[in-house]
Design a protein around this motif. Structure first.
Motif, mmCIF file in Angstrom:
data_model
loop_
_atom_site.group_PDB
_atom_site.id
_atom_site.type_symbol
_atom_site.label_atom_id
_atom_site.label_comp_id
_atom_site.label_asym_id
_atom_site.label_seq_id
_atom_site.Cartn_x
_atom_site.Cartn_y
_atom_site.Cartn_z
ATOM 1 N N GLN A 7 34.573 40.363 43.880
ATOM 2 C CA GLN A 7 35.350 41.023 42.853
ATOM 3 C C GLN A 7 34.493 41.249 41.616
ATOM 4 O O GLN A 7 33.435 40.660 41.439
ATOM 5 N N VAL A 8 34.957 42.110 40.761
ATOM 6 C CA VAL A 8 34.231 42.494 39.553
ATOM 7 C C VAL A 8 35.098 42.166 38.347
ATOM 8 O O VAL A 8 36.290 42.479 38.327
ATOM 9 N N SER B 174 41.285 38.736 26.758
ATOM 10 C CA SER B 174 41.850 39.179 28.032
ATOM 11 C C SER B 174 40.715 39.603 28.965
ATOM 12 O O SER B 174 39.665 40.070 28.509
ATOM 13 N N VAL B 175 40.940 39.434 30.257
ATOM 14 C CA VAL B 175 39.933 39.752 31.268
ATOM 15 C C VAL B 175 40.601 40.506 32.413
ATOM 16 O O VAL B 175 41.724 40.159 32.817
ATOM 17 N N THR C 157 45.019 41.750 35.422
ATOM 18 C CA THR C 157 44.552 41.414 34.074
ATOM 19 C C THR C 157 45.132 40.081 33.633
ATOM 20 O O THR C 157 46.346 39.859 33.738
ATOM 21 N N ILE C 158 44.252 39.219 33.177
ATOM 22 C CA ILE C 158 44.681 37.966 32.561
ATOM 23 C C ILE C 158 44.764 38.242 31.063
ATOM 24 O O ILE C 158 43.743 38.345 30.379
ATOM 25 N N VAL D 22 46.067 32.377 36.866
ATOM 26 C CA VAL D 22 44.822 32.962 37.384
ATOM 27 C C VAL D 22 44.775 32.863 38.901
ATOM 28 O O VAL D 22 44.426 33.833 39.592
ATOM 29 N N LYS D 23 45.147 31.719 39.432
ATOM 30 C CA LYS D 23 45.129 31.527 40.885
ATOM 31 C C LYS D 23 46.091 32.495 41.575
ATOM 32 O O LYS D 23 45.770 33.078 42.614
#
Length: 223
Positions: free
Chosen positions: A43-44, A80-81, A92-93, A154-155
């Motif tokens: 993943q990126v 945010s990521v 998106t987190i 996230v998980k």
């Protein structure tokens, strides 16, 4: 406060404060002190054009391990990521999941105040130290709940990308939990020490009031 309770109480508070300071430094300054860590090669992440092998969430930023090495971003709290897979599906987190991590430095400051107060031998100050210790424990509990929420989110979100990834808790996650236990122990120890001193003082006063008394003629005797 009795040394039997004073020394352990100060030790617990100092240990909790020291661990909270380490966790509060966090990424990118202390790269090993992350809250949540992701291992993947499919993943990126946002800000990168290639798949990463490891991604670390910290309080003040995050770090990405690429084939060219590790890159850390000092974003400040509340970042945010975005993650994407090979099919360009994205998750998106958001900043709402990372902003709350800043509670940890606040807990560290309150724990330090409790540590200073616990050194005093004054019975009222030790009571305040016990209350401040429990306040620091409450803040640490809130911070730990935020850590759990970030890890779980996230998980879950990365699981929807259908890629090979492993999301684990970082060292900062577990040090927060240890700090919580130490603060609870410190608050109880200081509280018990104050209670013991108060009971000892009451016993001493009772002995003086109920001490041996002479008869009526003893008042006229010479000492």
């Amino acid at each position: 406060m009795s040394r039997t309770y004073c020394i352990p109480g100060v030790f617990f508070l100092f240990s909790a404060w020291f661990l909270l300071v380490l966790v509060s430094i966090s990424l990118p300054s202390f790269q090993a002190m992350d809250i949540t860590r992701v291992h993947s090669s499919g993943q990126v992440a946002s800000g990168s054009s290639e798949a990463f092998t490891q991604f670390r969430f910290g309080i003040w930023g995050y770090c990405v391990d690429l084939s060219s090495g590790r890159t850390c971003f000092n974003t400040g709290h509340g970042y945010s990521v975005t993650f994407a897979n090979s099919q360009n599906a994205q998750v998106t987190i958001g900043s709402s999941w990372t902003r709350g991590l800043a509670v940890l430095p606040v807990a560290a400051c309150v724990a330090f105040i409790a540590l200073l107060l616990s050194v005093s031998q004054h019975i009222t100050v030790t009571l305040v130290a016990s209350l401040v210790s429990f306040l620091a424990a409450l803040l640490t509990l809130i911070a730990f709940a935020i850590n759990i929420a970030l890890y779980a989110y996230v998980k879950h979100e990365l699981g929807t990308l259908n890629i090979s990834e492993t999301t684990i808790t970082g060292p900062g996650f577990w040090l927060t939990f240890v700090s919580l236990l130490l603060l609870i122990l410190a608050g109880c120890t200081v509280c018990f020490g104050r209670r013991r001193d108060r009971m000892a003082g009451a016993t001493s006063n009772s002995y003086q009031l109920n001490g041996p008394k002479g008869g009526f003629l003893s008042r006229f005797r010479r000492n």
